[in-house]
Scaffold this motif. Sequence first.
Motif, mmCIF file in Angstrom:
data_model
loop_
_atom_site.group_PDB
_atom_site.id
_atom_site.type_symbol
_atom_site.label_atom_id
_atom_site.label_comp_id
_atom_site.label_asym_id
_atom_site.label_seq_id
_atom_site.Cartn_x
_atom_site.Cartn_y
_atom_site.Cartn_z
ATOM 1 N N ALA A 199 5.151 5.662 3.805
ATOM 2 C CA ALA A 199 5.596 5.431 5.261
ATOM 3 C C ALA A 199 5.382 4.073 5.697
ATOM 4 O O ALA A 199 6.266 3.711 6.497
ATOM 5 N N ASN A 200 4.437 3.125 5.369
ATOM 6 C CA ASN A 200 4.494 1.902 5.725
ATOM 7 C C ASN A 200 5.776 1.090 5.212
ATOM 8 O O ASN A 200 6.524 0.105 5.813
ATOM 9 N N ALA A 227 4.303 -5.456 4.248
ATOM 10 C CA ALA A 227 4.728 -6.167 5.225
ATOM 11 C C ALA A 227 5.359 -7.627 5.235
ATOM 12 O O ALA A 227 6.652 -8.068 5.850
ATOM 13 N N ALA A 228 4.932 -8.357 4.338
ATOM 14 C CA ALA A 228 5.167 -9.711 4.143
ATOM 15 C C ALA A 228 6.408 -9.802 3.083
ATOM 16 O O ALA A 228 7.048 -10.813 2.961
ATOM 17 N N PHE A 253 8.468 -5.969 -2.384
ATOM 18 C CA PHE A 253 7.044 -5.559 -2.647
ATOM 19 C C PHE A 253 6.879 -4.232 -2.006
ATOM 20 O O PHE A 253 6.072 -3.366 -2.598
ATOM 21 N N ALA A 254 7.293 -4.095 -0.659
ATOM 22 C CA ALA A 254 7.073 -2.793 0.062
ATOM 23 C C ALA A 254 7.564 -1.708 -0.823
ATOM 24 O O ALA A 254 6.910 -0.564 -0.917
ATOM 25 N N HIS A 255 8.859 -2.056 -1.444
ATOM 26 C CA HIS A 255 9.489 -0.850 -2.229
ATOM 27 C C HIS A 255 8.612 -0.643 -3.777
ATOM 28 O O HIS A 255 8.583 0.555 -3.888
ATOM 29 N N VAL A 256 8.334 -1.961 -4.189
ATOM 30 C CA VAL A 256 7.596 -1.771 -5.554
ATOM 31 C C VAL A 256 6.627 -0.849 -5.418
ATOM 32 O O VAL A 256 6.260 -0.126 -6.566
ATOM 33 N N ALA A 293 10.765 -5.718 15.253
ATOM 34 C CA ALA A 293 9.347 -5.436 15.848
ATOM 35 C C ALA A 293 8.486 -5.567 14.438
ATOM 36 O O ALA A 293 7.929 -4.637 13.935
ATOM 37 N N PRO A 294 8.426 -6.968 14.173
ATOM 38 C CA PRO A 294 7.570 -7.254 12.874
ATOM 39 C C PRO A 294 5.921 -6.837 12.802
ATOM 40 O O PRO A 294 5.593 -6.794 11.480
ATOM 41 N N THR A 295 5.492 -6.364 14.052
ATOM 42 C CA THR A 295 4.118 -5.941 13.839
ATOM 43 C C THR A 295 3.754 -4.478 13.871
ATOM 44 O O THR A 295 2.823 -4.093 14.255
ATOM 45 N N ALA A 296 5.019 -3.901 13.965
ATOM 46 C CA ALA A 296 4.873 -2.417 14.269
ATOM 47 C C ALA A 296 3.941 -1.596 13.268
ATOM 48 O O ALA A 296 3.233 -0.735 13.647
#
Length: 219
Positions: free
Chosen positions: A164-165, A106-107, A111-114, A176-179
């Motif tokens: 998924a995340n 999320a940050a 890196f979410a994709h890595v 919606a950064p905390t979804a």
Amino acid sequence: MAVTEDTDGMRARRSDAQRNRARLLVAAREVFAESGLAVPMSEIARRAGVGIATLSRNFATREAIIDATFAPRMTAYADAMQAALGDPDPWNGFSQYVWTVCGMQAADRGFAHVLTMTFPSALELEAERTRAYKGLRTLIARAKAAGALRPDFSSVDLALILMANAGVVGATGDAAPTAWRRMVAYFVRACAVDAVDPLPPAPRARQMQQALHRIHDPL
């Protein structure tokens, strides 16, 4: 005198090259975090204040700059696994690890994709991913043996939640950064041993490898 001038010139060129490489890595971290991995290489060069030729001299491929940019974060990802294994409560270690790595995604959109892709020539990156995966198998076994993690949980399930995340993080962004936290809470709750509804069969490891390579292909 000529020798001194040549030596000074070489030192200056080396210093310039080191500064350029450092600027490129800072720019890559920023651009990947903001826009993901598919951002044009020219944007990284522009942000660093250098030409595309300078970028190519330092990083011949997109995979090379991804490796250099994200290897430290992948080390932190693997270290988080070691911390989870050190938790005396196997369920807490497991659940906190899931929260930690999803929070890392999320940050940083890059890196979410890595975490959901593979980079065969990025040796440092993949070595740390392998270290984390070996720890994950132990973490899962401990949580199951403690009677806390549902017996049909598979290591593939973590790959699915990370995929998924990454999608949720990319889709919600600043709106919606905390979804992502709500989705992860659902997932963690479903992993508990008292979540009795049976799961459909997990994908086979080979199928997941094919899926990860398919995500990587567009790059």
